[in-house]
Design an enzyme around this catalytic site. Structure first.
Site: not given
Ligand code: GLN
Length: 492
Positions: A79, A154, A178
């Protein structure tokens, strides 16, 4: 179509016995990416020449009779919020377009030391804020199962790359879901380790008390193998745990005697077909003789509210460093602009709307007069949520089973106008980060929409540092089902 790279264990056997060279594997991987990725856009950067050179080095070491490591020649993707000494580290943000890190993240270095070939960097929601990868400044990633849908986020690029069998292993980061949410939406395995299990050194911070790095793979065995390499104390990360790391693969195939699975009664119960998939997962454990225990976790209802205070608060502080002085983007200034104008213009241009929303939320909940009402209240809720999980485990549950997501992948554009709808994607995942626990998403079935079958996953949650047991329990499910063997049909 280039033949699908098989699992890590199969590739290991082929490369180790020199039936297949690391260069051949890398070439096939690059060719598959060249074929599929113009449409999917899982990758932000591919290190073609470097990967081939690294693979040639692995082959040369094998030819000399050396052991280049447990991941010798295995292609991996990272990532793009993890630092590498080469290439760009963009975090999916205009702010860091073209930013080059002077050092390599510990997790990435461990894979490299184990002989893995870093193929490229994958797309993500800007600074890992989002659940669909649509908040990337470089365009969305498409779900390999249905190109009109999101892969989740994400870490959507990493999930799509593994689901499309472009690489057998990719790293993501999980602050509120994420890794687990995109794993569910892409039909693969994703593990969020216990907070402190994997070093965060070189992971660009979003919410430091919640962030963890973890693997995406197509099987529990492959994820276990990756965790063997990724986990462990790192003096560069003050929050990394000084605990020994067991061999997660050792007892993987040994079913747990007297298994008790906790099934939380949540007010956000899965709906419709997701409920059927979840009930079938529970039934799978019943059929293998597990005891199912209903547990009550009333405070997890406040998980989303607490998370969306704690995470933006930490983000507002972590992202203060992107001010046009030291990193990445700096706005062009007009005559008469002072330092404050430079900060404001740079941050207004460099950050996308979701990141700006989080910074404003976070700054607000930390500001004097609101700190007690929001931030310190959220911290208290966080502590109570952790206590609730502890109680469930003390009552004899080896792990808790929940859906991983409310449903399958949604359409690109479906939730971008409604941030709250997007936040609710994480209803089953954020509590785990607030409590610092390990959890795994595993493929558990398909939901049919008008066009095709879309995968969904379920989540197993374990006590802190009990990844080995969690993976054994997950492996029992995998052995009793074949969902993990399905891949999206590019050949059709
Ligand atoms: N979807 C969650 C957010 O928008 C988690 C994001 C993540 O785990 N990096 O914060």
């Amino acid at each position: 179509m280039i033949p699908i790279p098989t699992s890590i264990s199969e590739l290991r056997a082929l490369i180790g016995s020199r039936k297949l060279s690391a260069v051949e594997v890398t070439r096939a991987t690059l060719a598959r990416i060249a074929e599929l990725d113009p449409e999917l856009h899982a990758f932000l950067e591919v290190f073609q020449e470097r990967a081939l050179q690294n693979a040639a080095d692995v082959d040369a070491a094998l030819a000399r009779g050396e052991n280049p490591g447990p991941l010798a020649g295995i292609p991996v993707a990272l990532k793009d919020n993890m630092a590498l000494e080469w290439g760009n580290t963009t975090c999916g943000s205009k702010m860091l377009r073209g930013y080059r890190s002077p050092f390599t993240a510990t997790a990435a270095q461990k894979l490299i030391n184990a002989g893995a070939i870093v193929i490229g960097k994958t797309n993500l929601d800007e600074f890992a804020m989002g659940s669909s990868t649509e908040h990337s400044a470089f365009g969305p990633t498409r779900n390999p199962w249905d190109h009109a849908r999101v892969p989740g986020g994400s870490s959507g690029g990493s999930a799509a790359a593994v689901a499309a069998r472009m690489v057998p292993l990719a790293l993501g980061s999980d602050t509120g879901g994420s890794i687990r949410q995109p794993a569910s939406l892409c039909g693969i395995v994703g593990v969020k380790p216990t907070y402190g299990r994997v070093s965060r050194y070189g992971l660009v911070a979003f919410a430091s008390s919640l962030d963890q790095i973890g693997p995406f793979a197509t099987s529990i065995a492959d994820a276990a193998l990756a965790l063997n390499i990724l986990c462990g104390f790192d003096p560069h990360d003050a929050t990394s745990a000084e605990l020994s790391v067991p061999d997660f693969t050792a007892d993987l195939d040994k079913p747990l005697e007297g298994l008790t699975i906790g099934v939380p009664r949540l007010s956000a119960q899965p709906q419709g077909e997701m409920a059927l998939v979840f009930d079938a997962a529970v039934a799978t454990y019943v059929n293998m003789g597990a005891t199912i225990k209903e547990v009550s976790l009333p405070l997890t209802d406040y998980g989303i509210a607490a998370y969306y205070i704690v995470a933006p608060a930490e983000a507002s502080s972590n992202l203060a460093r992107f001010d046009g002085v030291r990193y990445g983007h700096r706005a062009a200034l007009a005559k008469g602009d002072d330092l404050i104008a430079m900060y404001c213009k740079t941050r207004a241009e460099g950050f996308g709307p979701e990141v700006q929303r989080r910074i404003m939320l976070g700054t607000h909940v930390l500001s004097s007069g609101y700190y007690d009402a929001y931030y310190s209240t959220a911290l208290k809720v966080r502590r109570l949520i952790k206590a609730e999980y502890d109680t469930a485990f003390r009552a004899g549950c080896h792990a808790l089973l929940t859906p991983a997501t409310p449903g399958p992948a949604f359409r690109i554009g479906e939730k971008t106008a409604d941030p709250l709808a997007m936040y609710l994607e994480d209803v089953y995942t954020v509590g785990v980060n607030l409590a610092g626990l390990p959890a795994v998403t595993m493929p558990a079935g398909f939901i049919r929409d008008e066009r095709r079958n879309l995968p969904v996953g379920v989540q197993l949650i374990a006590p802190a540092f009990e990844e080995a047991r969690m993976l054994r329990i997950a492996r029992q499910f995998e052995a009793a089902t074949d969902w993990h063997t399905r891949a999206p049909g590019f050949e059709a």
